[in-house]
Design a protein around this motif. Structure first.
Motif, PDB file in Angstrom:
ATOM      1  N   VAL A 123     -18.334  -4.613  -7.954  1.00 49.70           N
ATOM      2  CA  VAL A 123     -17.407  -3.567  -7.508  1.00 49.70           C
ATOM      3  C   VAL A 123     -16.204  -4.150  -6.778  1.00 49.70           C
ATOM      4  O   VAL A 123     -15.059  -3.716  -6.979  1.00 49.70           O
ATOM      5  CB  VAL A 123     -18.140  -2.542  -6.614  1.00 49.70           C
ATOM      6  N   GLY A 124     -16.430  -5.141  -5.926  1.00 52.46           N
ATOM      7  CA  GLY A 124     -15.315  -5.752  -5.192  1.00 52.46           C
ATOM      8  C   GLY A 124     -14.261  -6.306  -6.124  1.00 52.46           C
ATOM      9  O   GLY A 124     -13.058  -6.108  -5.905  1.00 52.46           O
ATOM     10  N   PHE A 125     -14.706  -7.000  -7.182  1.00 49.10           N
ATOM     11  CA  PHE A 125     -13.769  -7.557  -8.156  1.00 49.10           C
ATOM     12  C   PHE A 125     -13.004  -6.444  -8.874  1.00 49.10           C
ATOM     13  O   PHE A 125     -11.781  -6.552  -9.070  1.00 49.10           O
ATOM     14  CB  PHE A 125     -14.531  -8.416  -9.169  1.00 49.10           C
ATOM     15  N   ARG A 126     -13.703  -5.371  -9.236  1.00 44.58           N
ATOM     16  CA  ARG A 126     -13.062  -4.254  -9.929  1.00 44.58           C
ATOM     17  C   ARG A 126     -12.010  -3.587  -9.041  1.00 44.58           C
ATOM     18  O   ARG A 126     -10.901  -3.278  -9.492  1.00 44.58           O
ATOM     19  CB  ARG A 126     -14.103  -3.225 -10.355  1.00 44.58           C
ATOM     20  N   LEU A 127     -12.340  -3.371  -7.783  1.00 46.72           N
ATOM     21  CA  LEU A 127     -11.395  -2.729  -6.871  1.00 46.72           C
ATOM     22  C   LEU A 127     -10.202  -3.642  -6.584  1.00 46.72           C
ATOM     23  O   LEU A 127      -9.068  -3.166  -6.439  1.00 46.72           O
ATOM     24  CB  LEU A 127     -12.094  -2.359  -5.558  1.00 46.72           C
ATOM     25  N   LYS A 128     -10.449  -4.937  -6.522  1.00 49.28           N
ATOM     26  CA  LYS A 128      -9.354  -5.893  -6.335  1.00 49.28           C
ATOM     27  C   LYS A 128      -8.394  -5.841  -7.522  1.00 49.28           C
ATOM     28  O   LYS A 128      -7.166  -5.866  -7.352  1.00 49.28           O
ATOM     29  CB  LYS A 128      -9.926  -7.301  -6.167  1.00 49.28           C
ATOM     30  N   THR A 129      -8.949  -5.742  -8.727  1.00 51.50           N
ATOM     31  CA  THR A 129      -8.126  -5.645  -9.931  1.00 51.50           C
ATOM     32  C   THR A 129      -7.311  -4.362  -9.926  1.00 51.50           C
ATOM     33  O   THR A 129      -6.115  -4.364 -10.253  1.00 51.50           O
ATOM     34  CB  THR A 129      -9.016  -5.697 -11.188  1.00 51.50           C
ATOM     35  N   GLU A 130      -7.935  -3.255  -9.540  1.00 50.89           N
ATOM     36  CA  GLU A 130      -7.235  -1.969  -9.484  1.00 50.89           C
ATOM     37  C   GLU A 130      -6.103  -2.022  -8.457  1.00 50.89           C
ATOM     38  O   GLU A 130      -5.020  -1.465  -8.686  1.00 50.89           O
ATOM     39  CB  GLU A 130      -8.218  -0.846  -9.115  1.00 50.89           C
ATOM     40  N   THR A 131      -6.347  -2.697  -7.344  1.00 55.13           N
ATOM     41  CA  THR A 131      -5.308  -2.837  -6.311  1.00 55.13           C
ATOM     42  C   THR A 131      -4.126  -3.635  -6.845  1.00 55.13           C
ATOM     43  O   THR A 131      -2.963  -3.277  -6.601  1.00 55.13           O
ATOM     44  CB  THR A 131      -5.892  -3.519  -5.065  1.00 55.13           C
ATOM     45  N   ALA A 132      -4.415  -4.701  -7.564  1.00 53.29           N
ATOM     46  CA  ALA A 132      -3.343  -5.531  -8.137  1.00 53.29           C
ATOM     47  C   ALA A 132      -2.507  -4.747  -9.137  1.00 53.29           C
ATOM     48  O   ALA A 132      -1.269  -4.861  -9.160  1.00 53.29           O
ATOM     49  CB  ALA A 132      -3.946  -6.766  -8.797  1.00 53.29           C
ATOM     50  N   VAL A 133      -3.162  -3.930  -9.955  1.00 50.98           N
ATOM     51  CA  VAL A 133      -2.445  -3.100 -10.939  1.00 50.98           C
ATOM     52  C   VAL A 133      -1.538  -2.098 -10.233  1.00 50.98           C
ATOM     53  O   VAL A 133      -0.377  -1.899 -10.620  1.00 50.98           O
ATOM     54  CB  VAL A 133      -3.446  -2.376 -11.868  1.00 50.98           C
ATOM     55  N   LEU A 134      -2.059  -1.464  -9.179  1.00 53.02           N
ATOM     56  CA  LEU A 134      -1.262  -0.488  -8.432  1.00 53.02           C
ATOM     57  C   LEU A 134      -0.067  -1.154  -7.770  1.00 53.02           C
ATOM     58  O   LEU A 134       1.058  -0.627  -7.813  1.00 53.02           O
ATOM     59  CB  LEU A 134      -2.141   0.192  -7.379  1.00 53.02           C
ATOM     60  N   ASN A 135      -0.279  -2.315  -7.162  1.00 54.96           N
ATOM     61  CA  ASN A 135       0.827  -3.034  -6.521  1.00 54.96           C
ATOM     62  C   ASN A 135       1.892  -3.432  -7.533  1.00 54.96           C
ATOM     63  O   ASN A 135       3.096  -3.391  -7.231  1.00 54.96           O
ATOM     64  CB  ASN A 135       0.293  -4.279  -5.802  1.00 54.96           C
ATOM     65  N   SER A 136       1.441  -3.804  -8.725  1.00 50.30           N
ATOM     66  CA  SER A 136       2.380  -4.178  -9.780  1.00 50.30           C
ATOM     67  C   SER A 136       3.263  -2.993 -10.166  1.00 50.30           C
ATOM     68  O   SER A 136       4.474  -3.144 -10.362  1.00 50.30           O
ATOM     69  CB  SER A 136       1.614  -4.700 -10.996  1.00 50.30           C
ATOM     70  N   LYS A 137       2.655  -1.823 -10.250  1.00 51.51           N
ATOM     71  CA  LYS A 137       3.438  -0.621 -10.587  1.00 51.51           C
ATOM     72  C   LYS A 137       4.431  -0.288  -9.484  1.00 51.51           C
ATOM     73  O   LYS A 137       5.558   0.134  -9.762  1.00 51.51           O
ATOM     74  CB  LYS A 137       2.490   0.558 -10.806  1.00 51.51           C
ATOM     75  N   MET A 138       4.016  -0.457  -8.250  1.00 52.36           N
ATOM     76  CA  MET A 138       4.909  -0.162  -7.138  1.00 52.36           C
ATOM     77  C   MET A 138       6.068  -1.148  -7.079  1.00 52.36           C
ATOM     78  O   MET A 138       7.194  -0.788  -6.692  1.00 52.36           O
ATOM     79  CB  MET A 138       4.124  -0.209  -5.817  1.00 52.36           C
ATOM     80  N   GLU A 139       5.838  -2.388  -7.464  1.00 58.27           N
ATOM     81  CA  GLU A 139       6.889  -3.409  -7.422  1.00 58.27           C
ATOM     82  C   GLU A 139       7.934  -3.207  -8.519  1.00 58.27           C
ATOM     83  O   GLU A 139       9.067  -3.679  -8.392  1.00 58.27           O
ATOM     84  CB  GLU A 139       6.261  -4.796  -7.554  1.00 58.27           C
ATOM     85  N   GLU A 140       7.561  -2.522  -9.570  1.00 64.19           N
ATOM     86  CA  GLU A 140       8.493  -2.317 -10.680  1.00 64.19           C
ATOM     87  C   GLU A 140       9.765  -1.603 -10.246  1.00 64.19           C
ATOM     88  O   GLU A 140      10.837  -1.829 -10.808  1.00 64.19           O
ATOM     89  CB  GLU A 140       7.805  -1.521 -11.791  1.00 64.19           C
TER      90      GLU A 140
END
Length: 395
Positions: free
Chosen positions: A96-113
């Protein structure tokens, strides 16, 4: 257990090809084990009631807005309408930790766009997505907090010791004698349900307790928790969770079941699982293994094993006519390839089912091997709620 496969006309539009009815008495062992999926651990630690869970409010308080410590528990809705929860609910908690870390990275990427946007059309599209992004952000924050709570729950010495005892017993280690850990739990007056879950597990893994061992446990439980639990122990014997020294366990042979059905899997990939045993980190739920074998290679391959299980096995099978082709589905998506044939089995649990077992069935459906499973049950349970219901009869 009952299997019913109806003969269907070519124009029949039913999407259920086969019905498998599993009485809980067929597999009383699985609920006694600690569930190790994300959803299962939430249920073990806090209890899920009608898709909602009440959690300690401290993790969800906004200290920047107020210095007051909240007292009302946080109510969280847990359904697949939340895309993030749908993706992590069936994961082994170690993933779960790895999955949530991946989801966080995806969200941050969208915000940086947004920082690199020069075109007004792209800006307008981004603005239109802000409500959805905020929803994802809120969901991610919620599940990060829940994951922290679960980590605190699973990080205790008591949890690890309890899990180690379960793994020893399911591997057939020292099941024929008084378990010093269970004995210690009684002396420490741990919650009776915790003691009884392990005691019932030992009984089933040993095909019944020896008379001397059983009488020792009974004496210590009565002296520690009170004489009213003589009735509790009697009910456990009656339903088959705990063997009576005089009656024993008729027919049941755990070692045969363990080997024939491959209930214990030594090497389990918890992050990228290939077998249903990941939901208990090495133990494949007996009930779900039966459903899996029914689909392939079929129960004829385990006819002798089925005779060991409690209760009758009823097969009402009829050869179906040419079946329609239904799209195969994964756990989160629907395929539009109408050329793929998928046989759909409705698995109905009488007497309740655990969240880990449901996760195992969804895992089987996600493999796209031509078999899908639809689940129905009389209730959602775990070992503690099962035993609590039996002990309520004392009051």
């Amino acid at each position: 257990m009952m299997v019913d496969e109806e003969e269907q006309a070519d124009d029949d539009h039913s999407q259920i090809d086969r019905l498998l009815i599993l009485d809980r008495s067929t597999d009383l062992l699985t609920p006694m084990l600690t569930q190790l999926t994300y959803e299962g651990l939430i249920d073990e630690a806090f209890g899920i009631n009608n898709t909602t869970v009440l959690l300690p409010p401290e993790k969800f308080s906004n200290q920047s807005k107020s210095d007051e410590i909240p007292t009302e528990k946080k109510k969280v809705l847990l359904t697949s309408r939340d895309p993030l929860y749908s993706r992590v609910r069936d994961c082994n908690f170690n993933a779960v930790g790895f999955r949530l870390k991946t989801e966080t990275a995806v969200l941050n990427s969208k915000m940086e766009e947004r920082h690199n946007m020069q075109d007004l059309k792209l800006m307008r599209q981004f603005v239109s997505k802000i409500p959805q992004i905020n929803q994802v952000k809120a969901s991610l924050a919620t599940h990060l907090n829940i994951a922290e709570l679960i980590k605190e729950y699973t990080g205790t010495e008591d949890f690890f010791e309890n899990l180690s005892i379960e793994q020893e017993l399911t591997n057939g280690i020292n099941t024929d004698r008084v378990n010093q850990h269970i004995e210690g739990y009684i002396f420490q007056k741990k919650p009776l349900t915790q003691v009884l879950r392990l005691l019932c597990l030992q009984s089933m893994c040993n095909n019944g307790l020896k008379t001397k061992v059983y009488e020792y446990y009974k004496r210590e439980i009565i002296q520690t928790y009170g004489y009213k639990h003589l009735a509790t122990l009697h009910r456990l014997e009656t339903v088959g969770l705990l063997s009576s020294p005089s009656a024993g366990v008729q027919g049941w042979n755990y070692n045969t079941l363990r080997k024939s059905l491959r209930l214990i899997v030594d090497e389990v990939n918890e992050k990228e699982p290939s077998d249903i045993s990941y939901v208990y980190s090495g133990y494949a739920p007996l009930s779900i293994r039966l459903a899996q074998i029914l689909s392939h290679p079929g129960w004829r391959s385990i006819e002798e094993v089925l005779k060991i299980l409690p209760g009758p096995t009823i097969n009402d099978l009829k050869q179906t006519k040419t079946r329609k082709k239904w799209p195969q589905r994964s756990s989160t998506t629907v395929s539009t390839d109408s050329s793929s044939t998928s046989l759909v089995t409705l698995v109905f649990f009488i007497g309740g089912v655990t969240y880990a077992e449901l996760a195992a069935l969804r895992f089987l459906s996600s493999r796209n091997d031509g078999n899908e499973y639809v689940m129905a049950t009389t209730s959602i349970i775990n070992g503690t709620t099962m035993l609590d219901n039996l002990m309520l009869l004392n009051e």
